[in-house]
Design a protein around this motif. Structure first.
Motif, short mmCIF file in Angstrom:
data_model
loop_
_atom_site.label_atom_id
_atom_site.label_comp_id
_atom_site.label_asym_id
_atom_site.label_seq_id
_atom_site.Cartn_x
_atom_site.Cartn_y
_atom_site.Cartn_z
N SER A 1 0.81 -1.22 0.00
CA SER A 1 0.00 0.00 0.00
C SER A 1 0.84 1.27 0.00
N VAL A 2 1.98 1.27 0.70
CA VAL A 2 2.82 2.47 0.72
C VAL A 2 3.40 2.72 -0.67
N TRP A 3 3.84 1.67 -1.34
CA TRP A 3 4.32 1.81 -2.72
C TRP A 3 3.24 2.46 -3.59
N ARG A 4 2.03 1.94 -3.53
CA ARG A 4 0.96 2.44 -4.40
C ARG A 4 0.51 3.85 -4.01
N ARG A 5 0.51 4.15 -2.73
CA ARG A 5 -0.01 5.44 -2.27
C ARG A 5 1.03 6.56 -2.29
N GLU A 6 2.28 6.23 -1.95
CA GLU A 6 3.29 7.27 -1.77
C GLU A 6 4.34 7.32 -2.88
N VAL A 7 4.87 6.18 -3.26
CA VAL A 7 5.99 6.16 -4.19
C VAL A 7 5.53 6.22 -5.64
N LEU A 8 4.58 5.39 -6.01
CA LEU A 8 4.13 5.31 -7.40
C LEU A 8 3.64 6.66 -7.95
N PRO A 9 2.79 7.40 -7.24
CA PRO A 9 2.35 8.70 -7.79
C PRO A 9 3.51 9.67 -8.01
N ARG A 10 4.47 9.66 -7.12
CA ARG A 10 5.63 10.56 -7.28
C ARG A 10 6.48 10.13 -8.47
N ALA B 1 5.36 8.55 -11.16
CA ALA B 1 4.60 8.88 -12.36
C ALA B 1 4.68 10.38 -12.68
N ASP B 2 4.61 11.20 -11.65
CA ASP B 2 4.74 12.66 -11.84
C ASP B 2 6.11 13.02 -12.39
N PHE B 3 7.15 12.37 -11.85
CA PHE B 3 8.51 12.66 -12.29
C PHE B 3 8.70 12.28 -13.76
N VAL B 4 8.14 11.15 -14.15
CA VAL B 4 8.22 10.73 -15.54
C VAL B 4 7.52 11.71 -16.45
N ARG B 5 6.34 12.18 -16.04
CA ARG B 5 5.60 13.17 -16.86
C ARG B 5 6.38 14.47 -17.02
N GLN B 6 7.05 14.88 -15.96
CA GLN B 6 7.79 16.13 -16.00
C GLN B 6 9.04 16.05 -16.88
N HIS B 7 9.60 14.85 -16.99
CA HIS B 7 10.90 14.72 -17.66
C HIS B 7 10.87 13.75 -18.84
N GLY B 8 9.71 13.64 -19.50
CA GLY B 8 9.58 12.75 -20.64
C GLY B 8 9.89 13.43 -21.95
#
Length: 381
Positions: free
Chosen positions: A363-372, A374-381
């Motif tokens: 749950s921590v992976w899905r709630r805390e790490v994964l969204p961050r 995904a955001d980082f990938v969007r910012q630097h794609g």
């Protein structure tokens, strides 16, 4: 398309079109034929999305003696950012990454570099050391069309960073590099594992830890760090967590994975394989004894690995506050090593109240790490 590393030329199959028919066998090894999905390594077959189920085809893109590059072909096939996950080569099988891949897959085109059980690799395939581990990561970068985003976690943080540094001036350089719970400098906040591993000289590991694959297996005669030894280490770690109330014991009692029925945590945790002895001893020497990457001593094929050469690959590091495997700062130190990356292309996240396993499973992976991520990938794609 082909790539060359370690003196070997690899032909990479073209991407398939359309929605394939799923064939699933969670327990068996993947087929050795590139592009095949007759059997699976990770065990993904479908993904729940928008009230429906999407089929997943696990393809073998590149097959080599010690590892495979997999592609997860998701039904619908719309354009998504490409992500390469470099699996840790630590004895634990790649099925442990099921939860991570399930989380990333809906928004990304996912590839995964996985490792074979060294006990099943014929001895005439030769040795496999840390330099070969890095070479396979470089090949994976070269084998995927277009630029992509790379994830290195735990053990694989080092080869992922090393490979990125070695292709920094090439078209294969990734858009971004995410390092999760890695051991890049074990001098920083050394853990129990770091301290114990430094206690003994390399000859002790060669003489008392490394064993020989028995005659009834394909890899008979090969020297390995055996799965049996790894299971004993995992049980010892579990017992320590039992007495301390640590994260691992909590996951055994309450599996918070995305699919605990089909992919229970405890099964994945204790699913292990043999590791090549050369790689194991190299890791003890270069990671634990010498902190070779951080001290500028780590080389690949005679070339010093220079993280400062990375200029336009964005860097994201993730650490767990309660991580008792990779000490605090051992991953974040990548920012100190990669001096050529501009400030606007960096990010770090210290995840509170979680150990290493929670950074990529549960749950921590899905709630805390994964969204961050995904955001980082969007910012630097």
């Amino acid at each position: 398309m082909s790539s060359i590393a370690h003196g070997v030329r690899i032909e990479v199959s073209d991407r398939r079109q359309g929605v394939p028919v799923l064939q699933h066998d969670q327990g068996g090894p993947a087929s050795s034929r590139p592009g095949s999905a007759e059997k699976t390594v990770i065990g993904l077959d479908e993904l729940s999305r928008g009230g429906g189920l999407l089929r997943i085809r696990e393809e073998v893109v590149v097959d080599r003696p010690f590892g495979r590059l997999l592609h997860f072909d998701l039904e619908g096939n719309r354009p998504r950012p490409r992500v390469l996950i470099v699996s840790p080569l630590s004895g634990m099988r790649s099925g442990m990454l099921h939860d991570m891949i399930m989380g990333i897959l809906p928004g990304h085109d996912v590839y995964c570099l996985t490792w074979k059980d060294a006990g099943d690799v014929p001895v005439d395939e030769g040795p496999f050391g840390l330099e070969d581990n890095i070479a396979y990561a470089i090949d994976a970068l070269n084998s995927i069309e277009g630029r992509l985003h790379v994830i290195g976690l735990c053990q694989s943080a080092l080869p992922a960073l090393a490979a990125t540094a070695l292709v920094a001036g090439d078209s294969a350089r990734p858009f971004s590099l995410t390092l999760i719970g890695g051991k890049l400098d074990t001098r920083i906040n050394p853990t129990r594992m770091d301290t114990l591993t430094r206690r003994w000289p390399l000859e002790w590991y060669r003489n008392f830890v490394v064993t020989t694959v028995p005659d009834y297996r394909i890899g008979r005669g090969r020297r390995v760090y055996s799965a049996n030894t790894e299971v004993m280490m995992l049980w010892a770690y579990l017992l320590r967590n039992f007495w301390s109330g640590g994260e691992l014991f909590g996951k055994v009692l309450r599996d918070d994975g995305a699919d605990p029925i089909q992919h229970p945590f405890v099964n994945s945790f204790f699913s292990v394989g043999d590791v090549p002895a050369e790689f194991y001893v190299d890791t003890v020497a270069q990671v634990f004894h010498n902190s070779a990457l951080a001290t500028g001593q780590l080389a690949w094929r005679g070339t010093r690995i220079a993280p400062e050469n990375i200029l336009d690959t964005a860097l994201f590091t993730v650490e767990g506050e309660l991580d008792d495997i990779s000490g605090l700062g051992q991953t974040r130190v990548a920012h100190d090593l990669c001096t050529g990356i501009p400030a606007g292309h960096r990010a770090s996240f210290l995840c509170p109240n979680v150990g290493q396993l929670g950074l990529f499973y549960g749950s921590v992976w899905r709630r805390e790490v994964l969204p961050r991520f995904a955001d980082f990938v969007r910012q630097h794609g």
